[in-house]
Design a protein around this motif. Structure first.
Motif, PDB file in Angstrom:
ATOM      1  N   LEU A  17       0.961   2.142  24.080  1.00  0.00           N
ATOM      2  CA  LEU A  17       0.748   2.870  25.338  1.00  0.00           C
ATOM      3  C   LEU A  17       1.755   2.418  26.397  1.00  0.00           C
ATOM      4  O   LEU A  17       2.234   3.213  27.193  1.00  0.00           O
ATOM      5  CB  LEU A  17      -0.690   2.655  25.851  1.00  0.00           C
ATOM      6  CG  LEU A  17      -0.994   3.299  27.204  1.00  0.00           C
ATOM      7  CD1 LEU A  17      -0.838   4.817  27.159  1.00  0.00           C
ATOM      8  CD2 LEU A  17      -2.403   2.923  27.675  1.00  0.00           C
ATOM      9  N   GLN A  39     -10.952   3.909  27.548  1.00  0.00           N
ATOM     10  CA  GLN A  39     -10.856   5.317  27.939  1.00  0.00           C
ATOM     11  C   GLN A  39     -11.877   6.118  27.137  1.00  0.00           C
ATOM     12  O   GLN A  39     -12.153   5.790  25.994  1.00  0.00           O
ATOM     13  CB  GLN A  39      -9.473   5.891  27.610  1.00  0.00           C
ATOM     14  CG  GLN A  39      -8.349   5.385  28.472  1.00  0.00           C
ATOM     15  CD  GLN A  39      -7.015   6.000  28.032  1.00  0.00           C
ATOM     16  OE1 GLN A  39      -6.942   7.118  27.530  1.00  0.00           O
ATOM     17  NE2 GLN A  39      -5.945   5.253  28.208  1.00  0.00           N
ATOM     18  N   ILE A  52     -10.168  19.018  28.729  1.00  0.00           N
ATOM     19  CA  ILE A  52     -10.060  17.640  28.242  1.00  0.00           C
ATOM     20  C   ILE A  52     -10.076  16.720  29.452  1.00  0.00           C
ATOM     21  O   ILE A  52      -9.175  16.784  30.296  1.00  0.00           O
ATOM     22  CB  ILE A  52      -8.777  17.409  27.418  1.00  0.00           C
ATOM     23  CG1 ILE A  52      -8.711  18.377  26.229  1.00  0.00           C
ATOM     24  CG2 ILE A  52      -8.701  15.950  26.955  1.00  0.00           C
ATOM     25  CD1 ILE A  52      -7.469  18.203  25.339  1.00  0.00           C
TER      26      ILE A  52
HETATM   27  O1  VLZ Z   1      -4.263  13.367  27.522  1.00  0.00           O
HETATM   28  O2  VLZ Z   1      -2.197  13.177  28.346  1.00  0.00           O
HETATM   29  O3  VLZ Z   1      -5.899  14.352  25.522  1.00  0.00           O
HETATM   30  O4  VLZ Z   1      -4.547  15.498  29.264  1.00  0.00           O
HETATM   31  C1  VLZ Z   1      -2.786   6.781  29.820  1.00  0.00           C
HETATM   32  C2  VLZ Z   1      -3.115   6.486  31.234  1.00  0.00           C
HETATM   33  C3  VLZ Z   1      -2.153   8.115  29.588  1.00  0.00           C
HETATM   34  C4  VLZ Z   1      -4.283   5.568  31.329  1.00  0.00           C
HETATM   35  C5  VLZ Z   1      -3.200   9.180  29.529  1.00  0.00           C
HETATM   36  C6  VLZ Z   1      -4.780   5.346  32.734  1.00  0.00           C
HETATM   37  C7  VLZ Z   1      -2.622  10.514  29.147  1.00  0.00           C
HETATM   38  C8  VLZ Z   1      -5.450   6.482  33.419  1.00  0.00           C
HETATM   39  C9  VLZ Z   1      -3.721  11.387  28.714  1.00  0.00           C
HETATM   40  C10 VLZ Z   1      -6.643   7.042  32.727  1.00  0.00           C
HETATM   41  C11 VLZ Z   1      -6.875   8.466  33.135  1.00  0.00           C
HETATM   42  C12 VLZ Z   1      -3.275  12.717  28.181  1.00  0.00           C
HETATM   43  C13 VLZ Z   1      -4.053  14.678  27.064  1.00  0.00           C
HETATM   44  C14 VLZ Z   1      -4.573  14.752  25.647  1.00  0.00           C
HETATM   45  C15 VLZ Z   1      -4.864  15.631  27.940  1.00  0.00           C
END
Ligand code: VLZ
Length: 135
Positions: A17, A39, A52
Motif C-alpha cells: 500500500l 479498512q 463502494i
Molecule cells: O477503492 O480506490 O474498492 O473507491 C488507501 C487509503 C487507498 C487508506 C484506498 C486511508 C483506495 C483512507 C480505495 C481510507 C479511506 C479505492 C476503490 C475500490 C473504490
C-alpha cells in the motif's frame, strides 16, 4: 451473470500500500496513518449500479457508479485529484480505469475462495488487498 461482490468486507492483508500511496504523492504523515489502519469495504450492487464505501477510523471514501458509464471522480481525502473513471466487467473481474494526471491508474476487484481481492495500481506501483467477508 457477473459475480456478487456485495457485502461488508474486512481487510485481512495489505501488500505494498505504501508504494501505491507514494506513487499518488500522498504525504508521509498520511501514509503512516493509512498503513496502520484497518479498512472495511461496504459494497452494494444492484444490477449495474454500485456503491463502494472504504471505511476506516481515520477517513472514509465513497464512490457510486454504473458499469460502463464514465464519471468524474474527485479522490477527496486520498490524493485529491480529479480523474475520469470507467468501470467494466472483464470476465469475472470488475476493472476500473482512472484517466488523468497519473499514468496506469486504476483498480480491479475479484472474488477468489470467498475472499474479496483488490489490486490498486498507479504508475509502476501495485498494491494487493485481501478482504474477508463479515457475516
Ligand atoms: O477503492 O480506490 O474498492 O473507491 C488507501 C487509503 C487507498 C487508506 C484506498 C486511508 C483506495 C483512507 C480505495 C481510507 C479511506 C479505492 C476503490 C475500490 C473504490
Amino acid at each position: 451473470m457477473p459475480p456478487d461482490i456485495s457485502g461488508k468486507w474486512i481487510l485481512e492483508t495489505n501488500d505494498r500500500l505504501e508504494d501505491y500511496m507514494k506513487a499518488l504523492n500522498i504525504d508521509f504523515a498520511t501514509r503512516k496513518i493509512a498503513l496502520a489502519l484497518s479498512q472495511t469495504k461496504l459494497i452494494t450492487q444492484d444490477g449495474d449500479k454500485f456503491t463502494i464505501k472504504t471505511c476506516s477510523t481515520f477517513r472514509n471514501y465513497e464512490i457510486s457508479f454504473t458499469v460502463g458509464v464514465e464519471f468524474d471522480e474527485h479522490t477527496v481525502g486520498l490524493d485529491n485529484r480529479h480523474v475520469k473513471s470507467l468501470i467494466k466487467w472483464e470476465g469475472d473481474e470488475l476493472v476500473c480505469t482512472q484517466t488523468g494526471q497519473k499514468a496506469n491508474r486504476g483498480w480491479k476487484h475479484w472474488i477468489q475462495e470467498e475472499k474479496l481481492y483488490l489490486e490498486l495500481t498507479c504508475e509502476d506501483a501495485v498494491c494487493l488487498q485481501v478482504f474477508k467477508k463479515k457475516e
